[in-house]
Every structure is written in C-alpha cells, then in structure tokens.
Design a protein around this motif. Structure first.
Motif, short mmCIF file in Angstrom:
data_model
loop_
_atom_site.label_atom_id
_atom_site.label_comp_id
_atom_site.label_asym_id
_atom_site.label_seq_id
_atom_site.Cartn_x
_atom_site.Cartn_y
_atom_site.Cartn_z
N LEU A 238 0.80 -1.23 0.00
CA LEU A 238 0.00 0.00 0.00
C LEU A 238 0.83 1.28 0.00
O LEU A 238 0.35 2.33 -0.43
CB LEU A 238 -0.95 0.01 1.21
N TRP A 239 2.07 1.20 0.48
CA TRP A 239 2.91 2.40 0.60
C TRP A 239 3.07 3.15 -0.74
O TRP A 239 2.95 4.37 -0.79
CB TRP A 239 4.27 2.01 1.19
N PRO A 240 3.28 2.44 -1.85
CA PRO A 240 3.43 3.16 -3.14
C PRO A 240 2.15 3.89 -3.58
O PRO A 240 2.21 4.74 -4.46
CB PRO A 240 3.76 2.03 -4.14
N LEU A 241 1.02 3.57 -2.97
CA LEU A 241 -0.25 4.20 -3.38
C LEU A 241 -0.46 5.56 -2.72
O LEU A 241 -1.45 6.25 -2.99
CB LEU A 241 -1.44 3.29 -3.01
N LEU A 242 0.45 5.92 -1.83
CA LEU A 242 0.31 7.15 -1.05
C LEU A 242 1.02 8.29 -1.76
O LEU A 242 2.14 8.14 -2.24
CB LEU A 242 0.94 6.90 0.33
N VAL A 243 0.36 9.46 -1.79
CA VAL A 243 0.97 10.62 -2.41
C VAL A 243 2.16 11.10 -1.55
O VAL A 243 2.12 10.93 -0.33
CB VAL A 243 -0.14 11.73 -2.53
N PRO A 244 3.24 11.63 -2.14
CA PRO A 244 4.32 12.18 -1.30
C PRO A 244 3.74 13.26 -0.38
O PRO A 244 2.96 14.10 -0.82
CB PRO A 244 5.31 12.76 -2.31
#
Ligand SMILES: C[S@@+](CC[C@H](N)C(=O)[O-])C[C@H]1O[C@@H](n2cnc3c(N)ncnc32)[C@H](O)[C@@H]1O
Length: 315
Positions: A238-244
């Motif tokens: 899920l981490w890659p789905l989060l906006v910076p």
C-alpha cells in the motif's frame, strides 16, 4: 482441606491456571510488556464497557449525554467524541441509533480517524483509502469527520463488505465499497494516489480478548508471526499508493509487539522515505496509556490497540 495451602500454591505457580490464558500467551506478554503484563491479563478477565461514538454531524457529546440522562442512562465522556455507558444496553434503545446519531465503538478504536486526519483541512475532497474496512466502524468515523472526502473502503471478504454498506446507510454517509485484496493493488487500483491510507490490519486480536474470551484458546503461538508477515506485506503493497507528503496510519487491535512496533520498525528500516510521527504506539487496555496526550484526551476504560502514523517524505 488439609492440603489446601499447598494445592493453591501449586495452581498459583502455574501461569496458565493463575491467569486463565495459555502459558505461551502469558510469557509473550511478560516479554513484550514487562511493566504492564499483569494489568493486561487482569483486564482480560473483566467485562468490557460499552462505549459510543457520538456522530458530530448530529450532536455534540454533552448534548447526547443529556439525552441519555433524560432516559436514565449514565455515561462518561471519553476521548474526543466518546461516551462510555455505565451499563451496556441494546442499541435500539439508544436515542437516534437507527438514524446514525451514535455508533458503538471502543474509545481506543475512536483514536484512528482523527489521528490519521489531524491537521488536514476538512472541507477538501481528499482521497482516502480504508484498506481493511469491514464492518466499517472506522470508515464511518472518517466520513463523519470529513464528509467531503472520497473514501474507498476495501475488504477482502465480500460478505463483510455488506456490513460496511449497512453501517454507512445507517449513518447516511457514502463511500466506494469494494471486495478486493488490499495486498494486490494491481487488481483494483486506478493509479490515482491517496492522500491518506488507513491500514487496520488483520491481527490476533490480543488487545480485545475480554470481548472475545475464546480467542486466547483458539490462537496458536505461531499466529502472531504469521500475521506479522501479512501485515508487512500489506504495508509494503500500500505504501506506493500514497501521495508524497501523505499519511498512512497502521493499526491493529493487538498488544503483541510482533504485530506493532516490530512490524513498523522493520518497515521504517527498509523504507527511508517513511517518517514515523509521534503516535500512541501500544495502548495498554484498561488504562489511559502511553503516547497519548492524556490530560487533554482521556480514553477511560478502553481496549488494547497499536497505532503508528507514517508520513511519506516529499521528494
Ligand atoms: C480489524 S478488521 C477491520 C475493522 C474495521 N477497520 C473497522 O473499524 O470496523 C480487519 C479486516 O481486514 C480484512 N482483511 C484481511 N485481509 C485483507 C486483505 N488482504 N485485503 C483487504 N482486507 C483484508 C478482514 O476481512 C477484516 O474485515
């Protein structure tokens, strides 16, 4: 009778008999919480309180407390929106329950939504993922606080997704509900990053044993490690789905460190763009605990939880 003293000593010396938990469970709590293990086990033998979350779209906490008082029900304010009842009662006797004026939710579980959303402007149409959402307790809370948010509520279990629909319908709130595996975003993600993600991961439920007394006997010593692997895989997926600049709140209703601190510390080591915000860590059931601004926000008598708020660094 003559042997009473010796026999009582014998059972008192046996961890399993003394604490009514499997020996491995007691030993794990001793290792994980050397200062609180006895308290954890004592709380697990007692009935849990019934706590309500007042829907702030309908009432303030004092106004609802007053409504309860007018029908002879005592309640103490806990946390930001909670009321702990002096005695449990059927939900249909609660004023406005069917209209979504209140929900039943433990005070420790009520920490999730405000912790994830703190400081985010609440009029904006944020994109929020509730990755393990059923039966939708925290989904409803997120939407009560941020009704303009677009919330995608996932659960791998399609029948449990039905419970999310029912809960949201009662609250008069809307989310996109999807039966899907949060660990396989390639199968459901549209490629638009989320501003906030709630990962209320599957766990041993070791923080809520008083609500499910059989859990301690059904679990095996290896379950915690197995679940930690699932939790790690979900975090990683899920981490890659989060906006910076976005946040992910990881939580479990477990008090075992393998499913809390250890999972998160390992994640931080392999993800240098993740920053751990000050967050409660392990909430020891039954007391106002570690990490929370307790003077401002006492939780009363609550369940055991773990919370870690992670932010994705910019750039
Ligand atoms: C602790 S419960 C969630 C409680 C919920 N957040 C609430 O506040 O009402 C964990 C949920 O995760 C779901 N789950 C387990 N593995 C999953 C996966 N791989 N993807 C999505 N949901 C999953 C379970 O079906 C279960 O409903």
């Amino acid at each position: 009778m003559r042997e009473r003293e010796a026999l009582v000593k014998q059972t008192d010396d046996d961890l399993q008999a003394r604490w009514n938990h499997p020996r491995w469970w007691v030993e794990r709590l001793q290792a994980d919480h050397p200062l609180h293990w006895q308290q954890l086990l004592e709380v697990a033998q007692k009935p849990a309180p019934m706590t309500l979350r007042v829907n702030r779209l309908h009432h303030t906490v004092p106004a609802y407390q007053q409504q309860l008082a007018s029908i002879g029900v005592g309640a103490q304010a806990v946390g930001a929106q909670g009321l702990q009842l002096t005695r449990a009662m059927p939900v249909h006797q609660l004023p406005g329950f069917s209209e979504g004026h209140v929900s039943v939710q433990d005070a420790a579980a009520q920490v999730a939504a405000p912790l994830l959303l703190q400081g985010m402007e609440n009029a904006k149409p944020w994109r929020i993922l509730d990755a393990c959402a059923a039966p939708g307790g925290k989904t409803g809370h997120l939407l009560e606080l941020y009704p303009n948010a677009h919330v995608l509520a996932l659960d791998v279990d399609a029948s449990r997704c039905e419970r999310i629909h029912q809960n949201l319908q009662r609250l008069g709130l809307q989310a996109e509900v999807l039966a899907a595996d949060a660990g396989q975003p390639a199968k459901w993600w549209d490629g638009q990053a989320f501003d906030a993600i709630l990962l209320d991961a599957p766990c041993t439920a070791s923080g809520i044993v008083r609500r499910h007394p059989d859990v301690r006997w059904l679990r095996r010593p290896t379950d915690s490690g197995q679940l930690a692997k699932t939790q790690t895989a979900l975090l990683k997926a899920l981490w890659p789905l989060l906006v910076p600049g976005g946040r992910l709140l990881y939580c479990t209703c477990s008090v075992f460190k393998a499913e809390g601190d250890e999972t998160v510390q390992a994640f931080l080591q392999s993800n240098t763009n993740a920053l751990l915000h000050p967050s409660p860590g392990h909430l020891i059931p039954g007391q106002v605990s570690i990490g929370l601004p307790v003077e401002d926000n006492p939780l009363g008598e609550h369940d055991g939880f773990y919370y870690a708020l992670l932010e994705k660094r910019l750039g």
